[in-house]
Design a protein around this motif. Structure first.
Motif, PDB file in Angstrom:
ATOM      1  N   ILE A 326       0.418  -1.432   0.278  1.00  0.00           N
ATOM      2  CA  ILE A 326       0.230   0.061   0.128  1.00  0.00           C
ATOM      3  C   ILE A 326       0.867   1.704  -0.086  1.00  0.00           C
ATOM      4  CG2 ILE A 326      -1.744   1.252   1.074  1.00  0.00           C
ATOM      5  CD1 ILE A 326      -2.724  -1.464   2.454  1.00  0.00           C
ATOM      6  N   LEU A 327       1.676   1.271   0.835  1.00  0.00           N
ATOM      7  CA  LEU A 327       2.845   2.490   0.746  1.00  0.00           C
ATOM      8  C   LEU A 327       3.857   2.232  -0.194  1.00  0.00           C
ATOM      9  CD1 LEU A 327       4.257   4.461   3.122  1.00  0.00           C
ATOM     10  CD2 LEU A 327       5.760   2.535   3.037  1.00  0.00           C
ATOM     11  N   ILE A 328       4.257   1.979  -0.757  1.00  0.00           N
ATOM     12  CA  ILE A 328       4.538   1.487  -2.603  1.00  0.00           C
ATOM     13  C   ILE A 328       3.986   2.335  -3.590  1.00  0.00           C
ATOM     14  CG2 ILE A 328       5.396   0.474  -4.537  1.00  0.00           C
ATOM     15  CD1 ILE A 328       7.061  -1.599  -2.574  1.00  0.00           C
ATOM     16  N   LEU A 329       2.144   1.986  -3.732  1.00  0.00           N
ATOM     17  CA  LEU A 329       1.491   2.306  -4.230  1.00  0.00           C
ATOM     18  C   LEU A 329       1.544   4.000  -3.978  1.00  0.00           C
ATOM     19  CD1 LEU A 329      -0.702  -0.522  -4.390  1.00  0.00           C
ATOM     20  CD2 LEU A 329       0.179   0.271  -5.536  1.00  0.00           C
ATOM     21  N   MET A 330       0.862   4.258  -3.292  1.00  0.00           N
ATOM     22  CA  MET A 330       1.337   5.247  -2.590  1.00  0.00           C
ATOM     23  C   MET A 330       2.404   6.628  -3.565  1.00  0.00           C
ATOM     24  SD  MET A 330       0.690   5.819   1.612  1.00  0.00           S
ATOM     25  CE  MET A 330      -1.591   4.776   2.101  1.00  0.00           C
ATOM     26  N   GLN A 331       3.339   5.949  -3.056  1.00  0.00           N
ATOM     27  CA  GLN A 331       4.194   6.959  -4.074  1.00  0.00           C
ATOM     28  C   GLN A 331       4.730   6.820  -5.496  1.00  0.00           C
ATOM     29  OE1 GLN A 331       4.897   7.032  -0.450  1.00  0.00           O
ATOM     30  NE2 GLN A 331       7.296   7.555  -0.785  1.00  0.00           N
ATOM     31  N   LEU A 332       3.464   5.563  -5.773  1.00  0.00           N
ATOM     32  CA  LEU A 332       3.717   5.673  -7.326  1.00  0.00           C
ATOM     33  C   LEU A 332       2.309   6.646  -7.486  1.00  0.00           C
ATOM     34  CD1 LEU A 332       3.795   2.128  -7.806  1.00  0.00           C
ATOM     35  CD2 LEU A 332       5.486   3.670  -8.423  1.00  0.00           C
ATOM     36  N   SER A 333       1.323   6.922  -6.915  1.00  0.00           N
ATOM     37  CA  SER A 333       0.745   8.065  -6.833  1.00  0.00           C
ATOM     38  C   SER A 333       1.407   8.972  -7.274  1.00  0.00           C
ATOM     39  CB  SER A 333      -0.317   7.569  -6.533  1.00  0.00           C
ATOM     40  OG  SER A 333      -0.186   7.905  -4.367  1.00  0.00           O
ATOM     41  N   PHE A 334       1.754   9.556  -6.268  1.00  0.00           N
ATOM     42  CA  PHE A 334       2.348  11.044  -5.857  1.00  0.00           C
ATOM     43  C   PHE A 334       3.731  11.216  -7.292  1.00  0.00           C
ATOM     44  CE2 PHE A 334       2.842  10.745  -0.933  1.00  0.00           C
ATOM     45  CZ  PHE A 334       1.438  12.134  -0.916  1.00  0.00           C
ATOM     46  N   ILE A 335       3.920  10.199  -7.740  1.00  0.00           N
ATOM     47  CA  ILE A 335       5.006  10.234  -9.103  1.00  0.00           C
ATOM     48  C   ILE A 335       4.143  10.494 -10.468  1.00  0.00           C
ATOM     49  CG2 ILE A 335       6.229   9.285 -10.753  1.00  0.00           C
ATOM     50  CD1 ILE A 335       7.549   7.831  -8.533  1.00  0.00           C
ATOM     51  N   LEU A 336       2.718   9.687 -10.572  1.00  0.00           N
ATOM     52  CA  LEU A 336       1.435   9.940 -11.905  1.00  0.00           C
ATOM     53  C   LEU A 336       1.639  11.643 -11.168  1.00  0.00           C
ATOM     54  CD1 LEU A 336      -0.424   9.129 -13.272  1.00  0.00           C
ATOM     55  CD2 LEU A 336      -1.702   8.569 -11.713  1.00  0.00           C
ATOM     56  N   MET A 337       1.311  11.702 -10.013  1.00  0.00           N
ATOM     57  CA  MET A 337       0.056  13.664  -9.522  1.00  0.00           C
ATOM     58  C   MET A 337       1.596  14.352  -9.925  1.00  0.00           C
ATOM     59  SD  MET A 337      -2.313  13.282  -6.382  1.00  0.00           S
ATOM     60  CE  MET A 337      -1.034  12.287  -5.881  1.00  0.00           C
ATOM     61  N   GLY A 338       2.350  14.484  -9.815  1.00  0.00           N
ATOM     62  CA  GLY A 338       3.533  15.143 -10.010  1.00  0.00           C
ATOM     63  C   GLY A 338       4.557  15.444 -11.022  1.00  0.00           C
ATOM     64  N   THR A 339       3.237  14.682 -12.710  1.00  0.00           N
ATOM     65  CA  THR A 339       3.711  14.772 -14.181  1.00  0.00           C
ATOM     66  C   THR A 339       2.483  16.401 -14.215  1.00  0.00           C
ATOM     67  OG1 THR A 339       1.878  13.602 -13.837  1.00  0.00           O
ATOM     68  CG2 THR A 339       4.151  12.653 -14.724  1.00  0.00           C
ATOM     69  N   PHE A 340       1.390  16.397 -13.565  1.00  0.00           N
ATOM     70  CA  PHE A 340       0.939  17.557 -13.488  1.00  0.00           C
ATOM     71  C   PHE A 340       0.222  18.685 -11.803  1.00  0.00           C
ATOM     72  CE2 PHE A 340      -1.987  14.194 -12.892  1.00  0.00           C
ATOM     73  CZ  PHE A 340      -3.174  15.438 -11.712  1.00  0.00           C
ATOM     74  N   LEU A 341       1.107  18.637 -11.180  1.00  0.00           N
ATOM     75  CA  LEU A 341       0.560  19.235 -10.247  1.00  0.00           C
ATOM     76  C   LEU A 341       1.898  19.246  -9.107  1.00  0.00           C
ATOM     77  CD1 LEU A 341      -2.591  17.104  -8.532  1.00  0.00           C
ATOM     78  CD2 LEU A 341      -2.334  18.914  -9.377  1.00  0.00           C
ATOM     79  N   ASP A 342       2.404  20.707  -8.386  1.00  0.00           N
ATOM     80  CA  ASP A 342       3.684  21.308  -7.641  1.00  0.00           C
ATOM     81  C   ASP A 342       3.101  20.401  -6.209  1.00  0.00           C
ATOM     82  OD1 ASP A 342       1.698  22.728  -6.521  1.00  0.00           O
ATOM     83  OD2 ASP A 342       2.380  24.184  -6.995  1.00  0.00           O
ATOM     84  N   ASP A 343       4.442  20.525  -5.452  1.00  0.00           N
ATOM     85  CA  ASP A 343       4.465  19.795  -4.304  1.00  0.00           C
ATOM     86  C   ASP A 343       3.582  20.175  -3.408  1.00  0.00           C
ATOM     87  OD1 ASP A 343       5.690  22.505  -4.393  1.00  0.00           O
ATOM     88  OD2 ASP A 343       7.325  21.522  -3.196  1.00  0.00           O
TER      89      ASP A 343
END
Length: 440
Positions: A326-343
């Motif tokens: 679950i933690l790794i999936l969370m990190q992958l979702s951050f990378i996906l969102m980071g393609t169009f959102l700032d921190d």
């Protein structure tokens, strides 16, 4: 409609509004307000209101404008320029030395400002032209500046970690200390990569010519003292705090005052510098405050729905996923969102959902704050829409094309993935320093 479906609808509506180009705080706060009123009527306004009042009573929030002001004073007064000149003279004779010095510059800029945008602006305007003029490979140096500027959100005083502390209700001091070792480790990994790459391919980072190196020892030491001034300012702020002599807020005020006094003594504190620093500090501080207020309101509605417990049950009971998966999936979702959102946008969107879930899974929220920050750094540099990619495109000279910018970040992203893996496998890399300081 089930609470789970309501939570999903809220999240989807917020993402749709963000994709249409709405202001981050307007999209998040607007959805929270509409959902609260529809679910609980006029009394629903009490949920986000009570969350907002908690923020207004949160004393460490005063550190935010202080650190931002300190960074802008050092930048506007050109004290930061002295740092690059120092690295240029002392590191230039080494192959890849100017690129290595640029990483050092970025670490110190991060320690003065806490924002990645500041590092990017200084690196692109000061370091990049000098590196290109001395025949450094344009793809490598573009990657160096993007990777180095990303350290601004990990090395203290990171503004992003302050915002995370507000939302996750964790001590800012511990989060900052947790970011020190991973941030320095990542900088060292960058330097090792540059050194080894330039050793194997000298044409990527040639040593500076003898004409550039023909500087007297007296001038070298003068530049060293000028470059060490920002380090002294940072030390004047952090040493009293780490020794328990001052609180976090008092230390931030010391840092802001030290930067101001340094600019005055060097006769660089003009009215224009002062006015620009104040205006930019006010603009950035207000932007962060509005976003955090909206995020807390959104989180209050989410908590009221019990959405976090429902999602926790879905992952752990119905799907039977391991907490680490679950933690790794969370990190992958951050990378996906980071393609169009700032921190900041990423943090306020997912924090109401992820932070309680991480706690429920049994992970330390201080450690997770470091993981989030490193993952955000990676997301910042991930094509096709990474935030840093477009910042670099806007600031880079015409000879650097978009394809150069995209290809330049690949090795640095790999280095950052290595750093993220090390912190996940060895949590003490993040937790040793806060445990040592606060355990005394």
């Amino acid at each position: 409609m089930s609470y789970e479906m309501i939570a999903l609808l809220m999240f989807a509506s917020m993402m749709a509004m963000l994709m249409t180009g709405q202001r981050v705080f307007g999209a998040i706060g607007g959805i929270a307000t509409i959902a609260a009123l529809l679910l609980w009527g006029p009394g629903g306004s009490e949920l986000p209101f009570s969350a907002v009042m908690k923020l207004m009573k949160w004393y460490p929030m005063l550190t935010l404008p202080m650190f931002i002001f300190m960074g802008f004073v050092l930048s506007e007064s050109k004290i930061a320029d002295d740092l690059y000149r120092m690295f240029h003279v002392w590191m230039g004779p080494v192959r890849g030395g100017l690129a290595i010095g640029t990483i050092g510059l970025m670490v110190l800029i991060s320690a003065m400002n806490g924002l990645s945008v500041a590092g990017m602006a200084i690196g692109a305007t000061i370091a990049l032209p000098e590196l290109l003029k001395r025949n450094y490979d344009k793809r490598m140096v573009t990657g160096v500046i993007q990777a180095g500027s990303s350290l601004g959100i990990l090395v203290p005083p990171s503004v992003v970690l302050v915002l995370y502390a507000m939302i996750a209700r964790q001590p800012v001091g511990q989060l900052w200390l947790a970011g020190v070792v991973p941030g320095l480790m990542m900088a060292v990994l960058f330097i090792l990569y540059i050194y080894i790459r330039c050793k194997l391919q000298p044409e990527l980072g040639p040593a500076i010519k003898s004409a550039d190196a023909d500087i007297s020892k007296a001038e070298k030491y003068r530049l060293l003292l000028a470059g060490l001034l920002p380090i002294g300012i940072f030390a004047s702020m952090m040493v009293p705090f780490l020794n328990g002599w001052t609180s976090l807020v008092e230390s931030s005020a010391i840092g802001a005052m030290a930067a101001f006094v340094a600019a005055v003594l060097k006769r660089r504190m003009t009215w224009e510098v002062f006015e620009n620093s104040l205006k930019q500090t006010l603009g950035v501080s207000c932007m962060f405050l509005w976003i955090v207020l909206a995020a807390l309101g959104f989180g209050a509605v989410f908590d009221g729905l019990g959405a976090v417990k429902a999602i926790d049950g879905l992952f752990t009971e119905q799907l039977g996923l391991n907490p680490w998966v679950i933690l790794i999936l969370m990190q992958l979702s951050f990378i996906l969102m980071g393609t169009f959102l700032d921190d900041t946008a990423m943090l306020v969107i997912v924090a109401p959902l992820y932070v309680p879930l991480v706690k429920a899974l049994g992970f330390d929220l201080i450690w997770y704050g470091v993981l989030y920050t490193i993952t955000t750094q990676i997301a910042y540099m991930t094509p096709p829409f990474g935030y840093n990619l477009f910042l670099m495109r806007a600031m880079a000279p015409p000879e650097i094309k978009l394809k150069d910018i995209y290809s330049s970040i690949i090795p640095f992203v790999m280095v950052m993935m290595l750093a993220l893996t090390l912190v996940m496998v060895f949590p003490d890399l993040a937790m040793w320093l806060p445990n040592y300081v606060y355990g005394r």
